[in-house]
Design a protein around this motif. Structure first.
Motif, short mmCIF file in Angstrom:
data_model
loop_
_atom_site.label_atom_id
_atom_site.label_comp_id
_atom_site.label_asym_id
_atom_site.label_seq_id
_atom_site.Cartn_x
_atom_site.Cartn_y
_atom_site.Cartn_z
N LEU A 1 39.35 66.04 -22.05
CA LEU A 1 38.03 66.04 -21.44
C LEU A 1 37.90 67.20 -20.46
CD1 LEU A 1 37.44 62.25 -20.64
CD2 LEU A 1 36.45 63.59 -22.48
N SER B 1 37.36 70.58 -22.19
CA SER B 1 36.14 70.84 -22.96
C SER B 1 34.95 70.96 -22.00
CB SER B 1 35.92 69.74 -23.99
OG SER B 1 35.92 68.49 -23.38
N THR B 2 33.73 70.99 -22.56
CA THR B 2 32.56 71.16 -21.70
C THR B 2 32.29 69.88 -20.91
OG1 THR B 2 31.21 70.53 -23.58
CG2 THR B 2 31.41 72.88 -23.12
N PHE B 3 31.51 70.00 -19.85
CA PHE B 3 31.23 68.91 -18.92
C PHE B 3 30.28 67.90 -19.55
CE2 PHE B 3 28.80 67.50 -15.00
CZ PHE B 3 29.81 66.66 -14.54
N GLN B 4 30.80 66.69 -19.85
CA GLN B 4 29.98 65.64 -20.46
C GLN B 4 30.25 64.33 -19.73
OE1 GLN B 4 31.91 66.70 -24.25
NE2 GLN B 4 29.94 66.24 -25.18
N PRO B 5 29.61 64.12 -18.57
CA PRO B 5 29.96 62.97 -17.73
C PRO B 5 29.72 61.61 -18.40
CG PRO B 5 28.06 64.17 -16.85
CD PRO B 5 28.61 65.00 -17.94
N TYR C 1 29.60 60.84 -21.56
CA TYR C 1 30.58 60.70 -22.63
C TYR C 1 31.95 60.31 -22.06
CZ TYR C 1 33.79 62.49 -26.23
OH TYR C 1 34.80 62.65 -27.13
N ALA C 2 32.35 60.99 -20.98
CA ALA C 2 33.64 60.70 -20.35
C ALA C 2 33.70 59.24 -19.91
CB ALA C 2 33.88 61.63 -19.15
N PHE C 3 32.62 58.77 -19.30
CA PHE C 3 32.59 57.39 -18.80
C PHE C 3 32.65 56.38 -19.95
CE2 PHE C 3 30.23 53.63 -17.26
CZ PHE C 3 31.06 53.28 -16.20
N MET D 1 34.68 74.50 -17.26
CA MET D 1 34.35 73.46 -16.29
C MET D 1 34.70 73.92 -14.87
SD MET D 1 35.38 69.48 -16.69
CE MET D 1 34.92 68.91 -18.31
N GLN E 1 33.02 69.85 -11.39
CA GLN E 1 32.83 69.10 -12.64
C GLN E 1 34.10 68.37 -13.04
OE1 GLN E 1 31.40 72.28 -15.13
NE2 GLN E 1 29.26 71.67 -14.86
N THR F 1 34.43 64.39 -13.48
CA THR F 1 34.98 63.80 -14.71
C THR F 1 36.11 62.83 -14.39
OG1 THR F 1 34.41 65.81 -15.92
CG2 THR F 1 36.00 64.34 -16.95
N LEU G 1 34.83 59.67 -12.84
CA LEU G 1 34.19 58.79 -13.82
C LEU G 1 35.23 58.06 -14.66
CD1 LEU G 1 31.14 60.98 -14.83
CD2 LEU G 1 31.07 58.70 -13.83
N VAL G 2 36.34 58.75 -14.95
CA VAL G 2 37.42 58.08 -15.69
C VAL G 2 38.03 56.97 -14.83
CG1 VAL G 2 39.68 58.38 -16.75
CG2 VAL G 2 37.91 60.09 -17.14
N GLY H 1 35.45 54.17 -14.78
CA GLY H 1 35.44 53.46 -16.06
C GLY H 1 36.64 52.54 -16.19
N TYR I 1 40.80 60.53 -33.11
CA TYR I 1 40.37 61.47 -32.06
C TYR I 1 41.38 62.62 -31.91
CZ TYR I 1 39.38 63.12 -27.29
OH TYR I 1 39.11 63.90 -26.20
#
Lengths: 227, 107
Positions: free
Chosen positions: A60, A63-67, A69-71, B1, B5, B9, B12-13, B16, B56
């Protein structure tokens, strides 16, 4: 009381110590080989404390910033914890402040010991579970940090080292399969992911795959109830 | 990133992960029984999620120069070694080293 609980907990965690040091070190080393300073794996292993997800987080971060999606990906990967929590509702009741930490640190390994082990007579169960969780947490953070630090001194071509994550999940998949896990659910996971990978491509298949899976399981339940 | 950011991230992990750990205790504080669908998802998702994670990991494998052959060989080795010895560390260690050798020297 604490001393006795610690002495009872320690032997149960030793096999996990070996595994966590090895996996934690490969995680830390992987992070370092991707250019992250050692405090990234240190803090991530300390605060996330969910091994599979930490490996996924390496991707994660690269790659590009995808909040969102990450959550959502985190919820999906760690959904099993909901089940652990449901099984520990009774066990963790009425043990005061330790309950917070026990829930916070409820990784697979701590859960499997705490839900299956009865401490010897005279040992306080809540302190026993507390030390099991704490020791596992310490092993994991130590492994991750050591691995990253090793990355500063050992230099070799690390191309392909990210396969450690693939190998880890293949091994977990095999273990679940052989220990009589839900084969249909495992295959549903592979099939939904594979199908969505073909349709949506490698950049955006995870969310549709998750939706498809939840739909399959909801419909599957409906059929079972009718039968 | 950017660093900000990255921090978001990671947070958020963390959030979650903690949501999945604390949710049952927040929703069912006094021994309320969770709905059947939640219980069922809790039982099947652990298996499905690992299947998803395997896919994945392989999402970008089918590409030049080897079109996934290195992954295929290394996974076959992991499966064989794991069925033979059942040692997580040995299986992961051998598979990873084999894969690194393949991508560095063969393909």
């Amino acid at each position: 009381m604490k001393r006795k609980a610690f002495q009872a907990a320690l032997p149960h965690t030793l096999p996990i110590c070996v595994g966590f040091l090895f996996l934690g070190m490969s995680y830390g080393f992987l992070m370092r080989s991707k250019g992250f300073p050692f405090y990234y794996p240190l803090l991530m292993s300390l605060f996330i404390f969910a091994g599979s997800m930490e490996f996924v987080t390496v991707n994660l971060l690269l790659s590009t910033f995808q909040p969102v999606y990450a959550f959502l990906l985190t919820l999906m990967v760690n959904a099993r914890h909901i089940f652990y929590g449901i099984s520990m509702l009774e066990t963790y009741r009425g043990i005061g402040w330790k309950k917070f930490y026990l829930i916070y640190g409820m990784c697979d390994e701590s859960f499997s010991i705490n839900c299956s082990t009865t401490p010897p007579p005279g040992v306080d169960k809540s302190w026993f579970m507390f030390f099991v969780t704490l020791l596992n947490h310490i092993y994991w953070v130590t492994g991750a940090t050591l691995g990253a630090l090793l990355g500063y001194v050992i230099h070799f071509d690390t191309t392909g080292i990210e396969f450690v994550m693939t190998a880890l999940f293949v091994v977990i998949f095999l273990d679940q399969w052989e220990q009589g896990g839900d084969h249909k659910a495992a295959l549903t996971g592979v099939a939904c992911a594979g199908l969505c990978l073909v349709i949506f491509g490698s950049q955006s298949f995870i969310l549709p795959a998750m939706l498809l899976m939840v739909m399959c399981f909801s419909l599957g339940k409906g059929r079972k109830e009718e039968a | 990133m950017t660093t900000a950011q990255q921090v978001i991230t990671i947070l958020l992990v963390v959030l979650g992960t903690m949501a999945t750990r604390f949710l049952p205790f927040l929703i069912f504080p006094e021994g309320k029984t969770p709905p059947a669908l939640i219980l069922r998802l809790g039982k099947v998702l652990p298996y499905a999620a690992i299947g998803l994670l395997v896919v994945y990991c392989l999402k970008d494998a089918v590409a030049p120069p080897d079109y996934g052959l290195a992954e295929g060989i290394a996974i076959a080795a992991v499966v064989l070694i794991h069925r033979w010895k059942h040692s997580t560390l040995l299986s992961i260690g051998t598979g990873t080293v084999l894969y690194m050798l393949l991508v560095q020297y063969v393909f």
